[in-house]
Write a protein that holds these residues in place. Structure first.
Motif, PDB file in Angstrom:
ATOM      1  N   ALA A 212       0.828  -1.218   0.000  1.00  0.00           N
ATOM      2  CA  ALA A 212       0.000   0.000   0.000  1.00  0.00           C
ATOM      3  C   ALA A 212       0.857   1.259   0.000  1.00  0.00           C
ATOM      4  O   ALA A 212       0.552   2.249   0.690  1.00  0.00           O
ATOM      5  N   ILE A 213       1.931   1.210  -0.773  1.00  0.00           N
ATOM      6  CA  ILE A 213       2.827   2.361  -0.866  1.00  0.00           C
ATOM      7  C   ILE A 213       2.456   3.185  -2.099  1.00  0.00           C
ATOM      8  O   ILE A 213       2.228   2.632  -3.176  1.00  0.00           O
ATOM      9  N   THR A 214       2.380   4.484  -1.922  1.00  0.00           N
ATOM     10  CA  THR A 214       2.117   5.403  -3.030  1.00  0.00           C
ATOM     11  C   THR A 214       3.324   6.306  -3.221  1.00  0.00           C
ATOM     12  O   THR A 214       4.212   6.371  -2.353  1.00  0.00           O
ATOM     13  N   PHE A 215       3.354   7.011  -4.346  1.00  0.00           N
ATOM     14  CA  PHE A 215       4.509   7.845  -4.669  1.00  0.00           C
ATOM     15  C   PHE A 215       4.085   9.266  -4.985  1.00  0.00           C
ATOM     16  O   PHE A 215       3.080   9.492  -5.650  1.00  0.00           O
ATOM     17  N   ARG A 216       4.869  10.175  -4.472  1.00  0.00           N
ATOM     18  CA  ARG A 216       4.617  11.593  -4.701  1.00  0.00           C
ATOM     19  C   ARG A 216       5.833  12.193  -5.389  1.00  0.00           C
ATOM     20  O   ARG A 216       6.950  12.110  -4.873  1.00  0.00           O
ATOM     21  N   HIS A 265      14.344  17.006  -8.915  1.00  0.00           N
ATOM     22  CA  HIS A 265      13.031  16.359  -8.854  1.00  0.00           C
ATOM     23  C   HIS A 265      13.088  15.258  -7.804  1.00  0.00           C
ATOM     24  O   HIS A 265      13.862  14.302  -7.927  1.00  0.00           O
ATOM     25  N   LEU A 266      12.292  15.393  -6.766  1.00  0.00           N
ATOM     26  CA  LEU A 266      12.236  14.399  -5.700  1.00  0.00           C
ATOM     27  C   LEU A 266      11.128  13.384  -5.963  1.00  0.00           C
ATOM     28  O   LEU A 266      10.053  13.735  -6.459  1.00  0.00           O
ATOM     29  N   ILE A 267      11.395  12.128  -5.604  1.00  0.00           N
ATOM     30  CA  ILE A 267      10.393  11.071  -5.638  1.00  0.00           C
ATOM     31  C   ILE A 267      10.284  10.528  -4.216  1.00  0.00           C
ATOM     32  O   ILE A 267      11.251   9.987  -3.673  1.00  0.00           O
ATOM     33  N   LEU A 268       9.106  10.698  -3.611  1.00  0.00           N
ATOM     34  CA  LEU A 268       8.895  10.289  -2.229  1.00  0.00           C
ATOM     35  C   LEU A 268       7.940   9.106  -2.172  1.00  0.00           C
ATOM     36  O   LEU A 268       6.859   9.142  -2.774  1.00  0.00           O
ATOM     37  N   ALA A 269       8.349   8.047  -1.479  1.00  0.00           N
ATOM     38  CA  ALA A 269       7.483   6.885  -1.253  1.00  0.00           C
ATOM     39  C   ALA A 269       6.769   7.089   0.074  1.00  0.00           C
ATOM     40  O   ALA A 269       7.404   7.411   1.088  1.00  0.00           O
ATOM     41  N   GLU A 270       5.448   6.873   0.072  1.00  0.00           N
ATOM     42  CA  GLU A 270       4.649   7.127   1.269  1.00  0.00           C
ATOM     43  C   GLU A 270       3.717   5.946   1.552  1.00  0.00           C
ATOM     44  O   GLU A 270       3.236   5.284   0.629  1.00  0.00           O
ATOM     45  N   ILE A 274       2.555   8.874   5.189  1.00  0.00           N
ATOM     46  CA  ILE A 274       3.818   9.107   5.878  1.00  0.00           C
ATOM     47  C   ILE A 274       4.972   8.672   4.969  1.00  0.00           C
ATOM     48  O   ILE A 274       5.001   7.524   4.498  1.00  0.00           O
ATOM     49  N   ALA A 275       5.919   9.571   4.722  1.00  0.00           N
ATOM     50  CA  ALA A 275       7.042   9.273   3.837  1.00  0.00           C
ATOM     51  C   ALA A 275       7.973   8.248   4.477  1.00  0.00           C
ATOM     52  O   ALA A 275       8.285   8.343   5.669  1.00  0.00           O
ATOM     53  N   ILE A 276       8.384   7.259   3.678  1.00  0.00           N
ATOM     54  CA  ILE A 276       9.286   6.220   4.195  1.00  0.00           C
ATOM     55  C   ILE A 276      10.540   6.041   3.344  1.00  0.00           C
ATOM     56  O   ILE A 276      11.482   5.370   3.758  1.00  0.00           O
ATOM     57  N   ALA A 277      10.581   6.637   2.141  1.00  0.00           N
ATOM     58  CA  ALA A 277      11.758   6.508   1.269  1.00  0.00           C
ATOM     59  C   ALA A 277      11.770   7.665   0.284  1.00  0.00           C
ATOM     60  O   ALA A 277      10.744   8.322   0.062  1.00  0.00           O
ATOM     61  N   ALA A 278      12.939   7.895  -0.316  1.00  0.00           N
ATOM     62  CA  ALA A 278      13.063   8.997  -1.272  1.00  0.00           C
ATOM     63  C   ALA A 278      14.198   8.730  -2.244  1.00  0.00           C
ATOM     64  O   ALA A 278      15.177   8.048  -1.908  1.00  0.00           O
ATOM     65  N   SER A 279      14.054   9.265  -3.444  1.00  0.00           N
ATOM     66  CA  SER A 279      15.148   9.274  -4.408  1.00  0.00           C
ATOM     67  C   SER A 279      15.182  10.632  -5.085  1.00  0.00           C
ATOM     68  O   SER A 279      14.188  11.370  -5.081  1.00  0.00           O
ATOM     69  N   PHE A 306      14.123  -0.578  -6.091  1.00  0.00           N
ATOM     70  CA  PHE A 306      13.930  -0.626  -7.542  1.00  0.00           C
ATOM     71  C   PHE A 306      12.769   0.265  -7.975  1.00  0.00           C
ATOM     72  O   PHE A 306      12.841   0.960  -8.986  1.00  0.00           O
ATOM     73  N   GLU A 307      11.685   0.236  -7.208  1.00  0.00           N
ATOM     74  CA  GLU A 307      10.512   1.031  -7.570  1.00  0.00           C
ATOM     75  C   GLU A 307      10.790   2.529  -7.443  1.00  0.00           C
ATOM     76  O   GLU A 307      10.480   3.304  -8.355  1.00  0.00           O
ATOM     77  N   THR A 308      11.383   2.933  -6.318  1.00  0.00           N
ATOM     78  CA  THR A 308      11.575   4.357  -6.053  1.00  0.00           C
ATOM     79  C   THR A 308      12.667   4.964  -6.928  1.00  0.00           C
ATOM     80  O   THR A 308      12.507   6.071  -7.458  1.00  0.00           O
ATOM     81  N   ALA A 309      13.770   4.240  -7.086  1.00  0.00           N
ATOM     82  CA  ALA A 309      14.927   4.801  -7.784  1.00  0.00           C
ATOM     83  C   ALA A 309      14.929   4.526  -9.284  1.00  0.00           C
ATOM     84  O   ALA A 309      15.538   5.295 -10.047  1.00  0.00           O
TER      85      ALA A 309
END
Length: 390
Positions: A212-216, A265-270, A274-279, A306-309
């Protein structure tokens, strides 16, 4: 413009000794973001280079009648960290002979394994003559200061060829880049991969989706201090997990985005907001390139890296029509995600002819080995075969 007697060479202890306008006037249209005054000066202003970092600023500049007409971004290095071209064994060989390898002269973008111009000159000046004077000045710097060597990392191919003519040894290295084929969406990208690679990527993306992770996606111009504070926490955590210390500081990232918002350009996994990862992507719209720089997570979740980066970045490139995504140095695992090997070169000048000869033999053997390595990688291409079968 005729005759090198009209020129004067200087060493800058701080990039701020020249203006941003004068430095950036040396960059061609395809120079990219990392050579810009704003990036290099931010490293200096925030103490990421200089001081006790082992990166002593020593930019070589060429002036004509007080006008800046050429430059090389130079550093005196007291170690080989943050370069991505490994010469620890060369340093050890010098030490075994009772000689000093460090400090050495490095022409490079700190902590950034990206190809680009390294011998800069104004478009309205004589490039051939300026290049000749700067290289001669670089060699004189070694002699006048009793320095072992000069190293120019990831220059453009035409510069590498010229440096070879001037007695520099060329060294190969392999990176992995993703290339857009005018894809309209991620599924179209998957369609050019082998069945094995398609299934693997879909499985990895499903694993992340089940969490259930989404990306911003946050363009630099829309980012906040809180976004960068969280990103830095993730970035720092990556180093801590490897029992190391980060090269860059939180203040650097905040200054960088302030000065170059259009390039970040930031990619945030939430999860549950709540943010839990970033690239982080560095974007160069003019050259249609994106560079994957840093990633980090506060939780261990399978395939989140792999998904975030990679996959989110590829989707971004497809959406924005960006043609090349450079995933950074090394990493054969990138091939399984649709990246292809690319050979880059660096140029090295060893003042001592005995060491130059020995390292030249080493690089000849290494060149053959890397050629065989790239050939082997080609046999495992993630792309479908385009051969017509009988």
């Amino acid at each position: 413009m005729s005759g090198s007697e009209q020129y004067s060479l200087e060493i800058l202890d701080h990039l701020s000794d020249v203006s941003a306008a004068d430095w950036n006037a040396l960059l061609d249209a395809d120079a990219g973001p990392f050579l810009r005054y704003e990036f290099l000066s931010a490293l200096e202003e925030t103490g990421c280079v200089g001081g006790i970092t082992g990166w002593q600023v020593a930019h070589l500049v060429l002036k004509q009648a007080s006008k800046l007409v050429g430059a090389m971004p130079l550093y005196l290095k007291r170690h080989s960290y943050g370069e991505f071209v490994f010469d620890w064994s060369w340093a050890q060989a010098y030490e075994q002979q009772g000689l000093n390898y460090y400090p050495k002269v490095l022409c490079a973008i700190p902590f950034t394994p990206v190809q680009g111009s390294r011998i800069l000159c104004r478009a309205d000046s004589s490039a051939t003559e300026i290049r000749k004077v700067l290289i001669a000045g670089l060699k004189s710097l070694l002699t006048d200061n009793d320095l072992s060597s000069a190293h120019i990392l990831f220059p453009m191919p035409n510069e590498a060829a010229h440096l070879k003519e001037q007695g520099f040894l060329l060294r190969d290295s392999v990176q992995f880049h993703w290339h857009n084929q005018d894809f309209q969406n991620f599924e179209q990208f998957l369609s050019v991969l082998t069945m094995k690679r398609r299934k693997n990527i879909r499985r990895e993306r499903e694993q992340v989706a089940k969490e259930a992770i989404t990306f911003r996606h946050v363009p630099g111009k829309d980012s906040s201090d809180l976004d960068w504070e969280f990103f830095f926490e993730c970035y720092q955590n990556t180093y801590l997990e490897h029992h190391s210390s980060p090269y860059l500081s939180e203040s650097f990232f905040k200054l960088w985005v302030k000065q170059m918002p259009e390039n970040l350009h930031l990619i945030l996994a939430e999860r549950n907001g709540i943010a839990i990862a970033a690239s982080l992507l560095v974007v160069d719209q003019q050259s249609s390139k994106a560079y994957g720089r840093y990633w980090g997570a506060l939780e261990r979740i399978p395939c989140l890296h792999f998904e975030t980066a990679y996959y989110q970045a590829i989707e971004y490139c497809i959406k924005e029509g960006i043609q090349t995504f450079e995933g950074g140095a090394q990493g054969e695992h990138k091939m399984a995600r649709g990246f292809l090997p690319t050979t880059l070169q660096s140029a090295h000048f060893l003042k001592d002819p005995r060491f130059a000869k020995a390292i030249g033999h080493f690089l000849d053997r290494e060149h053959q080995g890397i050629g065989a390595y790239v050939d082997e990688l080609a046999e495992h291409s993630p792309l479908k075969s385009t051969k017509v079968l009988p």
